[in-house]
Write a protein that holds these residues in place. Structure first.
Motif, PDB file in Angstrom:
ATOM      1  N   THR A  29       2.105  -6.988  43.949  1.00  0.00           N
ATOM      2  CA  THR A  29       0.653  -7.030  44.067  1.00  0.00           C
ATOM      3  C   THR A  29       0.119  -5.731  44.673  1.00  0.00           C
ATOM      4  N   THR A  30       0.788  -5.257  45.715  1.00  0.00           N
ATOM      5  CA  THR A  30       0.377  -4.017  46.365  1.00  0.00           C
ATOM      6  C   THR A  30       0.503  -2.835  45.417  1.00  0.00           C
ATOM      7  N   ARG A  87      -2.593  -0.487  44.007  1.00  0.00           N
ATOM      8  CA  ARG A  87      -2.614   0.968  44.188  1.00  0.00           C
ATOM      9  C   ARG A  87      -2.694   1.699  42.847  1.00  0.00           C
ATOM     10  N   ILE A  88      -2.011   1.166  41.838  1.00  0.00           N
ATOM     11  CA  ILE A  88      -2.063   1.757  40.494  1.00  0.00           C
ATOM     12  C   ILE A  88      -3.483   1.685  39.947  1.00  0.00           C
ATOM     13  N   LYS A  89      -4.137   0.524  40.079  1.00  0.00           N
ATOM     14  CA  LYS A  89      -5.517   0.376  39.600  1.00  0.00           C
ATOM     15  C   LYS A  89      -6.456   1.335  40.325  1.00  0.00           C
ATOM     16  N   GLU A  90      -6.251   1.476  41.623  1.00  0.00           N
ATOM     17  CA  GLU A  90      -7.082   2.361  42.433  1.00  0.00           C
ATOM     18  C   GLU A  90      -6.919   3.823  41.980  1.00  0.00           C
ATOM     19  N   LEU A  91      -5.685   4.241  41.772  1.00  0.00           N
ATOM     20  CA  LEU A  91      -5.430   5.609  41.327  1.00  0.00           C
ATOM     21  C   LEU A  91      -5.958   5.855  39.919  1.00  0.00           C
ATOM     22  N   ARG A  96      -5.605  14.627  47.591  1.00  0.00           N
ATOM     23  CA  ARG A  96      -4.671  15.010  46.542  1.00  0.00           C
ATOM     24  C   ARG A  96      -5.430  15.631  45.379  1.00  0.00           C
ATOM     25  N   SER A  97      -4.784  16.590  44.745  1.00  0.00           N
ATOM     26  CA  SER A  97      -5.370  17.205  43.553  1.00  0.00           C
ATOM     27  C   SER A  97      -5.208  16.237  42.389  1.00  0.00           C
ATOM     28  N   PRO A  98      -5.951  16.444  41.305  1.00  0.00           N
ATOM     29  CA  PRO A  98      -5.809  15.560  40.138  1.00  0.00           C
ATOM     30  C   PRO A  98      -4.375  15.528  39.585  1.00  0.00           C
ATOM     31  N   GLN A  99      -3.680  16.665  39.628  1.00  0.00           N
ATOM     32  CA  GLN A  99      -2.297  16.697  39.151  1.00  0.00           C
ATOM     33  C   GLN A  99      -1.395  15.862  40.047  1.00  0.00           C
ATOM     34  N   GLU A 100      -1.602  15.941  41.366  1.00  0.00           N
ATOM     35  CA  GLU A 100      -0.811  15.149  42.293  1.00  0.00           C
ATOM     36  C   GLU A 100      -1.069  13.657  42.094  1.00  0.00           C
ATOM     37  N   LYS A 101      -2.340  13.308  41.819  1.00  0.00           N
ATOM     38  CA  LYS A 101      -2.680  11.906  41.595  1.00  0.00           C
ATOM     39  C   LYS A 101      -1.998  11.373  40.340  1.00  0.00           C
ATOM     40  N   LYS A 102      -1.982  12.190  39.278  1.00  0.00           N
ATOM     41  CA  LYS A 102      -1.328  11.772  38.035  1.00  0.00           C
ATOM     42  C   LYS A 102       0.168  11.612  38.239  1.00  0.00           C
ATOM     43  N   LYS A 103       0.764  12.504  39.016  1.00  0.00           N
ATOM     44  CA  LYS A 103       2.199  12.418  39.306  1.00  0.00           C
ATOM     45  C   LYS A 103       2.497  11.157  40.115  1.00  0.00           C
ATOM     46  N   LEU A 104       1.683  10.897  41.138  1.00  0.00           N
ATOM     47  CA  LEU A 104       1.868   9.702  41.959  1.00  0.00           C
ATOM     48  C   LEU A 104       1.689   8.441  41.118  1.00  0.00           C
ATOM     49  N   LEU A 105       0.717   8.444  40.229  1.00  0.00           N
ATOM     50  CA  LEU A 105       0.474   7.303  39.351  1.00  0.00           C
ATOM     51  C   LEU A 105       1.696   7.028  38.478  1.00  0.00           C
TER      52      LEU A 105
END
Length: 66
Positions: A45-46, A50-54, A16-25
């Motif tokens: 918890t899951t 995932r939020i911490k990982e992103l 994923r691009s940085p923009q896609e990661k920010k959108k997913l976050l």
């Protein structure tokens, strides 16, 4: 059916691009905020994991982009 080498169903992470990661976050944070109280604790918890990982991935990419 078996997959062949290079097929999209191979066990590879999605790039994923940085923009896609920010959108997913943002979407994951919204999903977490909108969870009903009776939602399974494992789901919370899951999502938190995932939020911490992103967040870590986005933070690691930020200095490289400058």
């Amino acid at each position: 059916m078996r997959s062949f080498e290079g097929q999209f169903s191979d066990n590879r992470p999605i790039r994923r691009s940085p923009q896609e990661k920010k959108k997913l976050l943002a979407e994951l944070k919204e999903t977490l905020a909108n969870l009903k109280p009776q939602a399974a604790p494992s789901m919370r918890t899951t999502l938190l994991a995932r939020i911490k990982e992103l967040e870590a991935e986005v933070a690691a990419e930020a200095p490289r982009r400058r």
